[in-house]
Motif scaffolding. Structure first.
Motif, PDB file in Angstrom:
ATOM      1  N   VAL A  27       0.858  -1.178   0.000  1.00  0.00           N
ATOM      2  CA  VAL A  27       0.000   0.000   0.000  1.00  0.00           C
ATOM      3  C   VAL A  27       0.897   1.231   0.000  1.00  0.00           C
ATOM      4  CG1 VAL A  27      -1.943  -1.091   1.184  1.00  0.00           C
ATOM      5  CG2 VAL A  27      -0.186   0.069   2.518  1.00  0.00           C
ATOM      6  N   CYS A  28       0.325   2.364  -0.344  1.00  0.00           N
ATOM      7  CA  CYS A  28       1.069   3.620  -0.329  1.00  0.00           C
ATOM      8  C   CYS A  28       1.424   3.957   1.118  1.00  0.00           C
ATOM      9  CB  CYS A  28       0.221   4.725  -0.944  1.00  0.00           C
ATOM     10  SG  CYS A  28       1.007   6.352  -0.856  1.00  0.00           S
ATOM     11  N   PRO A  29       2.684   4.287   1.390  1.00  0.00           N
ATOM     12  CA  PRO A  29       3.057   4.612   2.758  1.00  0.00           C
ATOM     13  C   PRO A  29       2.433   5.919   3.267  1.00  0.00           C
ATOM     14  CG  PRO A  29       4.923   4.914   1.291  1.00  0.00           C
ATOM     15  CD  PRO A  29       3.826   4.305   0.483  1.00  0.00           C
ATOM     16  N   LEU A  30       1.976   6.773   2.360  1.00  0.00           N
ATOM     17  CA  LEU A  30       1.379   8.043   2.777  1.00  0.00           C
ATOM     18  C   LEU A  30      -0.124   7.925   3.028  1.00  0.00           C
ATOM     19  CD1 LEU A  30       3.266  10.405   0.311  1.00  0.00           C
ATOM     20  CD2 LEU A  30       3.749  10.008   2.729  1.00  0.00           C
ATOM     21  N   SER A  31      -0.845   7.336   2.080  1.00  0.00           N
ATOM     22  CA  SER A  31      -2.304   7.279   2.196  1.00  0.00           C
ATOM     23  C   SER A  31      -2.822   5.915   2.666  1.00  0.00           C
ATOM     24  CB  SER A  31      -2.946   7.605   0.848  1.00  0.00           C
ATOM     25  OG  SER A  31      -2.682   6.562  -0.081  1.00  0.00           O
ATOM     26  N   LYS A  32      -1.973   4.927   2.663  1.00  0.00           N
ATOM     27  CA  LYS A  32      -2.343   3.546   3.033  1.00  0.00           C
ATOM     28  C   LYS A  32      -3.389   2.960   2.090  1.00  0.00           C
ATOM     29  CE  LYS A  32       0.178   4.012   6.726  1.00  0.00           C
ATOM     30  NZ  LYS A  32       1.343   4.775   6.372  1.00  0.00           N
ATOM     31  N   LYS A  33      -3.450   3.485   0.862  1.00  0.00           N
ATOM     32  CA  LYS A  33      -4.378   2.992  -0.161  1.00  0.00           C
ATOM     33  C   LYS A  33      -3.655   2.038  -1.100  1.00  0.00           C
ATOM     34  CE  LYS A  33      -7.667   5.859   1.024  1.00  0.00           C
ATOM     35  NZ  LYS A  33      -9.006   5.622   1.352  1.00  0.00           N
ATOM     36  N   GLU A  77       6.435   1.406 -12.564  1.00  0.00           N
ATOM     37  CA  GLU A  77       6.176   2.162 -11.349  1.00  0.00           C
ATOM     38  C   GLU A  77       4.908   1.661 -10.669  1.00  0.00           C
ATOM     39  OE1 GLU A  77       7.795   6.596 -12.368  1.00  0.00           O
ATOM     40  OE2 GLU A  77       5.867   6.030 -13.224  1.00  0.00           O
ATOM     41  N   LEU A  78       4.807   1.963  -9.377  1.00  0.00           N
ATOM     42  CA  LEU A  78       3.573   1.736  -8.634  1.00  0.00           C
ATOM     43  C   LEU A  78       2.902   3.094  -8.479  1.00  0.00           C
ATOM     44  CD1 LEU A  78       4.779  -0.757  -5.889  1.00  0.00           C
ATOM     45  CD2 LEU A  78       3.571  -1.253  -8.002  1.00  0.00           C
ATOM     46  N   ALA A 132       3.955   8.384  -8.161  1.00  0.00           N
ATOM     47  CA  ALA A 132       4.429   7.116  -8.714  1.00  0.00           C
ATOM     48  C   ALA A 132       5.734   6.743  -8.021  1.00  0.00           C
ATOM     49  CB  ALA A 132       4.657   7.255 -10.209  1.00  0.00           C
ATOM     50  N   TYR A 133       5.763   5.522  -7.488  1.00  0.00           N
ATOM     51  CA  TYR A 133       6.957   5.001  -6.834  1.00  0.00           C
ATOM     52  C   TYR A 133       7.738   4.156  -7.845  1.00  0.00           C
ATOM     53  CZ  TYR A 133       4.567   6.334  -2.553  1.00  0.00           C
ATOM     54  OH  TYR A 133       3.929   7.053  -1.575  1.00  0.00           O
ATOM     55  N   PRO A 177      10.246  -2.392  -5.296  1.00  0.00           N
ATOM     56  CA  PRO A 177       9.625  -1.075  -5.245  1.00  0.00           C
ATOM     57  C   PRO A 177      10.340  -0.165  -4.245  1.00  0.00           C
ATOM     58  CG  PRO A 177       8.018  -2.811  -4.822  1.00  0.00           C
ATOM     59  CD  PRO A 177       9.361  -3.447  -4.848  1.00  0.00           C
ATOM     60  N   ASN A 178      10.628   1.056  -4.656  1.00  0.00           N
ATOM     61  CA  ASN A 178      11.215   2.052  -3.768  1.00  0.00           C
ATOM     62  C   ASN A 178      10.048   2.866  -3.213  1.00  0.00           C
ATOM     63  OD1 ASN A 178      12.509   4.123  -2.478  1.00  0.00           O
ATOM     64  ND2 ASN A 178      13.919   4.564  -4.145  1.00  0.00           N
ATOM     65  N   MET A 179       9.627   2.529  -1.999  1.00  0.00           N
ATOM     66  CA  MET A 179       8.431   3.127  -1.412  1.00  0.00           C
ATOM     67  C   MET A 179       8.745   4.327  -0.518  1.00  0.00           C
ATOM     68  SD  MET A 179       6.069   1.115  -2.643  1.00  0.00           S
ATOM     69  CE  MET A 179       4.652   1.227  -1.608  1.00  0.00           C
ATOM     70  N   ILE A 180       9.891   4.933  -0.706  1.00  0.00           N
ATOM     71  CA  ILE A 180      10.251   6.124   0.055  1.00  0.00           C
ATOM     72  C   ILE A 180       9.558   7.314  -0.604  1.00  0.00           C
ATOM     73  CG2 ILE A 180      12.152   7.609   0.780  1.00  0.00           C
ATOM     74  CD1 ILE A 180      13.938   5.099   0.647  1.00  0.00           C
ATOM     75  N   PRO A 181       8.735   8.053   0.149  1.00  0.00           N
ATOM     76  CA  PRO A 181       7.983   9.166  -0.466  1.00  0.00           C
ATOM     77  C   PRO A 181       8.872  10.171  -1.196  1.00  0.00           C
ATOM     78  CG  PRO A 181       7.084   8.671   1.683  1.00  0.00           C
ATOM     79  CD  PRO A 181       8.335   7.834   1.540  1.00  0.00           C
ATOM     80  N   GLN A 182      10.075  10.429  -0.705  1.00  0.00           N
ATOM     81  CA  GLN A 182      10.958  11.384  -1.372  1.00  0.00           C
ATOM     82  C   GLN A 182      11.419  10.888  -2.739  1.00  0.00           C
ATOM     83  OE1 GLN A 182      11.267  10.358   1.764  1.00  0.00           O
ATOM     84  NE2 GLN A 182      11.124  12.187   3.027  1.00  0.00           N
ATOM     85  N   ALA A 183      11.376   9.578  -2.967  1.00  0.00           N
ATOM     86  CA  ALA A 183      11.790   9.011  -4.249  1.00  0.00           C
ATOM     87  C   ALA A 183      10.651   9.004  -5.269  1.00  0.00           C
ATOM     88  CB  ALA A 183      12.302   7.594  -4.054  1.00  0.00           C
TER      89      ALA A 183
END
Length: 114
Positions: free
Chosen positions: A59-65, A75-76, A84-85, A92-98
């Motif tokens: 899931v998205c680390p920011l919205s949990k969706k 990309e995700l 897009a991650y 998957p690079n799930m770091i929001p800054q990336a």
């Protein structure tokens, strides 16, 4: 590992009670049997592909969706937030800054329409 480090590791292991010589042997073997740069380029494996079955757990680390996999860009995508991650070598690079923005902000969209 460099040979000096392997030698120190082997010496340190000999000083312990357990004395696992197999670890020292693997360390020495690994430092000797590395391929030369020419060989590594010829035997380099292609990047691993992303396994879409992982979408069930990611899931998205920011919205949990839930995220959507876009194969063309590798990309995700989070449609709700418009980010897009990247997926690098199948991971998957799930770091929001990336993450990159996939759409413009609403203010920018409104300004372009006028």
């Amino acid at each position: 590992m460099p040979r000096a480090v392997c030698g120190r590791l082997a010496s340190a292991l000999r000083g312990t009670r357990a004395q696992p010589p197999a670890v020292a042997q693997r360390c020495v073997h690994a430092s000797v049997s590395r391929p030369s740069p020419d060989q590594s380029e010829r035997t380099r494996k292609p990047p691993r592909a992303f396994d879409p079955a992982l979408l069930e757990f990611l899931v998205c680390p920011l919205s949990k969706k839930p995220l959507r996999y876009e194969a063309s860009t590798n990309e995700l995508i989070n449609e709700e937030l418009g980010i897009a991650y990247p997926i690098i070598d199948g991971i998957p690079n799930m770091i929001p800054q990336a993450a990159r923005m996939t759409r413009q902000s609403k203010k920018q969209e409104e300004m372009e329409q006028q």
